[in-house]
Motif scaffolding. Structure first.
Motif, PDB file in Angstrom:
ATOM      1  N   LYS A   1     -84.513   3.205 -36.896  1.00 51.20           N
ATOM      2  CA  LYS A   1     -85.037   1.800 -36.681  1.00 51.20           C
ATOM      3  C   LYS A   1     -84.528   1.129 -35.423  1.00 51.20           C
ATOM      4  CE  LYS A   1     -87.441   0.220 -39.523  1.00 51.20           C
ATOM      5  NZ  LYS A   1     -88.848   0.212 -39.422  1.00 51.20           N
ATOM      6  N   ILE A   2     -83.408   1.275 -35.123  1.00 46.50           N
ATOM      7  CA  ILE A   2     -82.655   0.559 -33.887  1.00 46.50           C
ATOM      8  C   ILE A   2     -83.530   1.396 -32.392  1.00 46.50           C
ATOM      9  CG2 ILE A   2     -80.954   0.442 -32.383  1.00 46.50           C
ATOM     10  CD1 ILE A   2     -79.065   0.118 -34.760  1.00 46.50           C
ATOM     11  N   VAL A   3     -83.719   2.744 -32.872  1.00 46.85           N
ATOM     12  CA  VAL A   3     -84.367   3.205 -31.752  1.00 46.85           C
ATOM     13  C   VAL A   3     -85.844   2.677 -31.426  1.00 46.85           C
ATOM     14  CG1 VAL A   3     -85.402   5.406 -30.805  1.00 46.85           C
ATOM     15  CG2 VAL A   3     -82.985   5.288 -31.787  1.00 46.85           C
ATOM     16  N   GLU A   4     -86.358   2.698 -32.756  1.00 50.35           N
ATOM     17  CA  GLU A   4     -87.897   1.850 -32.602  1.00 50.35           C
ATOM     18  C   GLU A   4     -87.704   0.789 -31.796  1.00 50.35           C
ATOM     19  OE1 GLU A   4     -89.358   1.970 -36.449  1.00 50.35           O
ATOM     20  OE2 GLU A   4     -89.368   3.889 -36.890  1.00 50.35           O
ATOM     21  N   TYR A   5     -86.714  -0.288 -32.286  1.00 54.25           N
ATOM     22  CA  TYR A   5     -86.995  -1.472 -31.668  1.00 54.25           C
ATOM     23  C   TYR A   5     -86.638  -1.431 -30.018  1.00 54.25           C
ATOM     24  CZ  TYR A   5     -87.246  -4.268 -35.872  1.00 54.25           C
ATOM     25  OH  TYR A   5     -87.665  -4.563 -37.134  1.00 54.25           O
ATOM     26  N   GLY A   6     -85.830  -0.245 -29.707  1.00 56.03           N
ATOM     27  CA  GLY A   6     -85.547   0.006 -28.416  1.00 56.03           C
ATOM     28  C   GLY A   6     -87.082   0.290 -27.417  1.00 56.03           C
ATOM     29  N   ALA A   7     -87.832   0.942 -28.062  1.00 51.84           N
ATOM     30  CA  ALA A   7     -89.015   1.455 -27.662  1.00 51.84           C
ATOM     31  C   ALA A   7     -89.960   0.157 -27.439  1.00 51.84           C
ATOM     32  CB  ALA A   7     -89.767   2.509 -28.504  1.00 51.84           C
ATOM     33  N   ARG A   8     -89.833  -0.758 -28.525  1.00 56.70           N
ATOM     34  CA  ARG A   8     -90.671  -1.931 -28.422  1.00 56.70           C
ATOM     35  C   ARG A   8     -90.113  -2.708 -27.537  1.00 56.70           C
ATOM     36  NH1 ARG A   8     -93.896  -5.472 -31.758  1.00 56.70           N
ATOM     37  NH2 ARG A   8     -93.366  -7.767 -31.173  1.00 56.70           N
ATOM     38  N   TYR A   9     -88.756  -2.996 -26.979  1.00 59.49           N
ATOM     39  CA  TYR A   9     -88.385  -3.765 -26.038  1.00 59.49           C
ATOM     40  C   TYR A   9     -88.678  -3.267 -24.594  1.00 59.49           C
ATOM     41  CZ  TYR A   9     -85.154  -7.141 -24.164  1.00 59.49           C
ATOM     42  OH  TYR A   9     -84.605  -8.133 -23.519  1.00 59.49           O
ATOM     43  N   ALA A  10     -88.866  -1.875 -24.849  1.00 58.86           N
ATOM     44  CA  ALA A  10     -89.251  -1.281 -23.473  1.00 58.86           C
ATOM     45  C   ALA A  10     -90.778  -1.554 -23.095  1.00 58.86           C
ATOM     46  CB  ALA A  10     -88.884   0.369 -23.325  1.00 58.86           C
ATOM     47  N   GLY A  11     -91.519  -1.618 -24.075  1.00 57.88           N
ATOM     48  CA  GLY A  11     -92.920  -1.913 -24.137  1.00 57.88           C
ATOM     49  C   GLY A  11     -93.726  -0.718 -23.901  1.00 57.88           C
ATOM     50  N   GLU A  12     -93.273   0.362 -24.365  1.00 58.57           N
ATOM     51  CA  GLU A  12     -93.955   1.574 -24.303  1.00 58.57           C
ATOM     52  C   GLU A  12     -93.544   2.615 -25.166  1.00 58.57           C
ATOM     53  OE1 GLU A  12     -95.244   5.072 -21.129  1.00 58.57           O
ATOM     54  OE2 GLU A  12     -94.528   3.037 -20.407  1.00 58.57           O
ATOM     55  N   GLN A  13     -94.425   3.360 -26.040  1.00 54.68           N
ATOM     56  CA  GLN A  13     -94.098   4.389 -26.949  1.00 54.68           C
ATOM     57  C   GLN A  13     -93.067   5.298 -26.495  1.00 54.68           C
ATOM     58  OE1 GLN A  13     -97.503   5.806 -28.819  1.00 54.68           O
ATOM     59  NE2 GLN A  13     -98.018   3.621 -29.764  1.00 54.68           N
ATOM     60  N   ASN A  14     -93.176   5.778 -25.387  1.00 48.13           N
ATOM     61  CA  ASN A  14     -92.622   7.058 -24.803  1.00 48.13           C
ATOM     62  C   ASN A  14     -91.552   6.423 -23.827  1.00 48.13           C
ATOM     63  OD1 ASN A  14     -94.715   8.876 -25.759  1.00 48.13           O
ATOM     64  ND2 ASN A  14     -96.020   8.232 -24.088  1.00 48.13           N
ATOM     65  N   LYS A  15     -91.040   5.472 -23.885  1.00 50.95           N
ATOM     66  CA  LYS A  15     -89.899   4.807 -23.201  1.00 50.95           C
ATOM     67  C   LYS A  15     -88.888   4.218 -24.142  1.00 50.95           C
ATOM     68  CE  LYS A  15     -91.351   5.863 -19.029  1.00 50.95           C
ATOM     69  NZ  LYS A  15     -91.776   5.076 -18.079  1.00 50.95           N
ATOM     70  N   LEU A  16     -87.748   4.107 -23.645  1.00 55.71           N
ATOM     71  CA  LEU A  16     -86.513   3.555 -24.608  1.00 55.71           C
ATOM     72  C   LEU A  16     -85.987   2.420 -23.609  1.00 55.71           C
ATOM     73  CD1 LEU A  16     -84.912   6.368 -26.670  1.00 55.71           C
ATOM     74  CD2 LEU A  16     -86.653   4.697 -27.375  1.00 55.71           C
ATOM     75  N   THR A  17     -85.698   1.190 -23.912  1.00 55.87           N
ATOM     76  CA  THR A  17     -84.803   0.344 -23.224  1.00 55.87           C
ATOM     77  C   THR A  17     -83.463   0.889 -22.986  1.00 55.87           C
ATOM     78  OG1 THR A  17     -84.127  -2.026 -22.850  1.00 55.87           O
ATOM     79  CG2 THR A  17     -83.949  -1.215 -25.037  1.00 55.87           C
ATOM     80  N   THR A  18     -83.125   0.508 -21.492  1.00 57.24           N
ATOM     81  CA  THR A  18     -81.660   0.624 -21.173  1.00 57.24           C
ATOM     82  C   THR A  18     -80.890  -0.561 -21.138  1.00 57.24           C
ATOM     83  OG1 THR A  18     -82.346   0.821 -18.815  1.00 57.24           O
ATOM     84  CG2 THR A  18     -82.211   3.002 -19.920  1.00 57.24           C
ATOM     85  N   ARG A  19     -81.424  -1.519 -21.418  1.00 52.59           N
ATOM     86  CA  ARG A  19     -80.961  -2.876 -21.690  1.00 52.59           C
ATOM     87  C   ARG A  19     -79.938  -2.976 -23.088  1.00 52.59           C
ATOM     88  NH1 ARG A  19     -84.655  -7.651 -19.934  1.00 52.59           N
ATOM     89  NH2 ARG A  19     -82.627  -8.798 -19.707  1.00 52.59           N
TER      90      ARG A  19
END
Length: 828
Positions: free
Chosen positions: A497-515
């Protein structure tokens, strides 16, 4: 007339609206067995740049670190610097000492690390030794005997001079007496009359008393004047004799103490062989000989002046160590969190005399963090440095020339009451400045020499590709946080679930935020809710609870806006049809939280010359990007409808009930559809909202905040009860950015809410009207009974209504002008 119906468009399916992380990709049930992360995740480019900058020792290879906050800039810098070999540049101690030749320019002494303290102790011992031994030497019999002999010789000469002068006075009936002047007595020549000494000033009384004649008195006065001049010459000779005596005593003292001073100084020279230190010790030797009174004990070591200032006569032999590296075992890494001028470059403190005067000397010089980082690394925040007076200019000079001049900040403004100019220090510190891309671009473009002194740019990315390895690294990052902050263990569903929120924060399904600061906050708050519920392990429910709680904390503005829409204060329709009116979508920001809400955009048209009025711009409420979007709309209409038929309309576009600045071009497709509806008189569906940027060719381009916009319109429709026709039209390119909340996925699955991706204006207008957009036929006209056909038809009708004035009126005016001209000629 019946219009042609548009074909049914394909809508997105639930699986396309969100990437769902399958917990089964993780080979653990909880993070108990997960190894914590040790390195940096997703910043390979920045890490490579940092290592180049750190390892290169050439001048100018300082590092400017850019990137969004929370991307791990400081953590990465710290890790890279900790990995540096301890055997780096050689470290030194720095000390300022008195410059006996020019006290306003203190001398800098440089020692190997740890040696300055020893030199200070050795010099103090030497001074104390001389204080003790010099009085002993000068109290011994050989010195005392010679000094007594000198004093005896001096006394005899003085006595002989005075005796000879007194004998000369007696021969002329004069004698030598004394007269008191204030608290002091001075010699005075007196006349002897009747064996009684008389002041010359009393002669007139004796003349009046007829004890002496006027002629005798005048003779006495003349002789008195001659003897008085001789007495002055005698005093001058005595003064010179005294000076000669003092010089001989000084030479005698020097002769006796010279050997012991030389022994003390030479011992120091043998131990400290640096030429500059030897030169300083030679100056101390000369100064001690000139100040033997302090060492003899005849003058106090300290005394207070009439002004209340305490003078320390041994202070000039002190050593002011401004940097002691005796305890530093590796290259220094200094993080300056408050980069003021004094903290960075050092300062010169002042002391008061109690009467408004301020003074400084070499013992008041203090080092800053830049010198403490010499031979190592200094980390500072760019914005903090630029906001402090004088910091950037001074830092630029130091990095350009490698010289640090310690000055008081007041000296920069030339109103310092006391100015010292300490000897400059050679500085070889690498500066790592943390900022953002905006600051970097401004400095790079407009600041002279910036690119010379900051040759390395380490740009931290805000996102990384979503790979299987990236998912594992996410779990290891959370494990590191668990160990560091003593959090509860996380289940694999919570990690997913945290990873999903990381993708949402990145703004793209194929990316994850590094913030990862954002990810860490979610993990901490999830742990809080798990403990609050009495659970021993964090699961996906706690993560959702943490996210929703975070939204609620920042969601007051959103709730107020939703309330106004629901109550009808802000006019938004979610059903029915309206001409020239469409639901646009806007993103609002409230601190770190952003949300979307629909906004009504309307268009009105009238006869004119093709001008499109941007009401927001006329009111001064439109940004440059929005202004550009409206101009692009004009280009779109000219290309599609202005080739065959002149654009004989004037239109105005308005964001209704908009009371703040509007910027961005994501409403371009919304405004085009409103204009097409207003011209063609074909109504638009209010059950749909639309967003997208458009170019002049009618191609729809991606926009930002797509998730917030869809969720914002969905929430309004849900509050008013979904009617099955509600939905949102988005650019095709934004499909990969969708990470919508689970509630929308369920609603789309039940066909109560729809999301349509479009690529062209034609697709959007067909969805909004239910009418075919229309294609151009061979004759260049658009198909009839279509949206574009109706637009073209209405433009032709407008053109006909804009008829020019009949030509006959022009002919009549010409005839009238001809007649008037003929009449004027006849009159002439």
């Amino acid at each position: 007339m019946a219009l042609l119906k548009a074909p049914r468009f394909k809508e997105l399916q639930p699986k396309e609206l969100k990437w769902v992380c399958d917990p089964e990709v993780f080979e653990f049930d909880t993070t108990t067995t997960v190894k914590p992360i040790e390195g940096i995740v997703g910043q390979e480019r920045a890490l490579k740049a940092l290592r180049i900058g750190v390892d290169l020792k050439s001048q100018g290879y300082n590092i400017f670190v850019t990137g969004l906050s929370g991307t791990g800039k400081f953590t990465t810098i710290k890790m890279v610097l900790e990995s540096i070999s301890p055997n780096g540049a050689k470290l030194y101690d720095y000390a300022y000492v008195n410059n006996f030749k020019d006290e306003d320019r203190p001398t800098l002494l440089v020692f190997s690390a740890g040696k300055a303290v020893h030199f200070k102790k050795d010099l103090n011992r030497a001074i104390n030794f001389l204080q003790e031994k010099i009085p002993q030497v000068l109290s011994t019999d050989p010195f005392s005997s010679k000094k007594k002999q000198l004093l005896s010789d001096y006394g005899k000469i003085q006595q002989s001079m005075m005796s000879e002068f007194e004998n000369k006075l007696r021969t002329d009936n004069f004698t030598l007496g004394q007269i008191k002047v204030g608290e002091l007595a001075r010699p005075e020549i007196l006349a002897v009359i009747d064996n009684q000494p008389v002041f010359v000033q009393q002669l007139d009384e004796l003349v009046r008393g007829e004890k002496i004649t006027k002629e005798n008195a005048d003779q006495i006065v003349d002789k008195y004047a001659a003897y008085q001049e001789e007495l002055q010459n005698l005093f001058k000779e005595s003064l010179k004799l005294t000076q000669d005596f003092q010089e001989k005593v000084f030479q005698l003292e020097t002769e006796f103490v010279n050997d012991i001073i030389i022994v003390a100084i030479e011992n120091l020279k043998k131990k400290y062989s640096d030429d500059k230190i030897k030169e300083y010790l030679d100056q101390i030797y000369e100064n001690i000989l000139q100040n033997l009174d302090v060492f003899k004990g005849q003058k106090p070591v300290q005394e207070e002046t009439a002004g209340g200032v305490v003078i320390d006569y041994l202070k000039e032999y002190e050593i002011n160590i401004i940097l002691d590296n005796s305890e530093t075992k590796s290259q220094p890494v200094i993080v300056e969190t408050a980069p003021t001028y004094s903290n960075l470059f050092g300062t010169i403190e002042k002391y008061s005399d109690g009467r408004g005067g301020w003074y400084a000397d070499f013992t008041k010089i203090k080092a800053g963090s830049l010198l403490r980082a010499n031979g190592g690394y200094l980390v500072i925040n760019a914005m903090d440095a630029f906001s402090e007076p004088g910091v950037w200019k001074a830092l630029k000079r130091v990095l350009l020339y490698g010289k640090l001049e310690i000055q008081d900040l007041a000296n920069l403004y030339q109103f310092s009451p006391s100015i010292l100019k300490p000897e400059p220090i050679d500085v070889d510190a690498k500066v790592i400045m943390i900022g953002n891309n905006y600051i970097y671009s401004i400095l790079s473009a407009y600041e002279d020499d910036f690119n010379k002194i900051f040759k390395i740019k380490a740009d931290f990315d805000y996102e990384m590709k979503r790979t299987e390895n990236a998912l594992i690294e996410y779990s290891r990052i959370i494990k590191k946080l668990i160990e560091t902050e003593k959090l509860l263990e996380f289940s694999k569903s919570a990690i997913a679930k945290i990873v999903e929120y990381g993708a949402r924060y990145a703004g793209e399904q194929n990316k994850l935020t590094t913030r990862f600061a954002y990810i860490a906050d979610i993990a901490r708050e999830s742990c809080f809710w798990a403990r609050d519920n009495g659970d021993n392990c964090v699961n996906s429910y706690h993560v959702d609870q943490a996210y929703n709680s975070w939204k609620d904390q920042h969601g007051l503005y959103e709730s107020k806006l939703s309330e106004m829409i629901t109550e009808g204060t802000i006019l938004i329709d979610t059903e029915g049809l309206r001409i020239g009116t469409v639901n646009g979508l806007a993103v609002y920001e409230s601190g770190p939280f952003s949300f979307g809400k629909p906004t009504r955009i309307t268009a009105s048209v009238a006869l004119g010359s093709g001008n499109i009025i941007n009401v927001e711009r006329e009111a001064g409420m439109s940004g440059n990007t929005h202004n550009k979007g409206v101009l692009i709309i004009s280009g779109y209409f000219r290309e599609n409808f202005g080739i065959r038929v002149p654009l004989s309309f004037t239109a105005s576009l308005v964001f209704e009930q908009g009371y703040g600045m509007i910027d961005g071009d994501s409403a371009s497709i919304t405004e085009i559809c409103a204009l097409l509806s207003a011209i063609s008189k074909i109504p638009l569906k209010q059950s749909l909202a639309i967003t997208g940027s458009v170019n002049q060719k009618g191609e729809i381009q991606p926009i930002g905040g797509v998730n917030e916009k869809i969720e914002g319109f969905f929430d309004i429709c849900k509050t008013r009860k979904l009617n099955g026709s509600n939905g949102v039209i988005i650019p095709m390119q934004n499909v990969k950015d969708l990470m919508l909340k689970d509630e929308i996925l369920e609603t789309v699955k039940k066909k109560k809410f729809h999301i349509y991706p479009v690529a062209k204006v034609e697709d959007a207008i067909e969805l909004l009207t239910g009418v075919k957009s229309g294609k151009q036929m061979k004759n260049g006209k658009y198909q009839p009974k279509t949206v574009f056909g109706e637009v073209e038809k209405e433009l032709s009708a407008m053109r006909k209504r804009l008829k020019p004035e009949p030509k006959k009126n022009n002919n009549k005016s010409k005839e009238n002008n001809t007649q008037k001209s003929s009449e004027q000629k006849r009159k002439k």
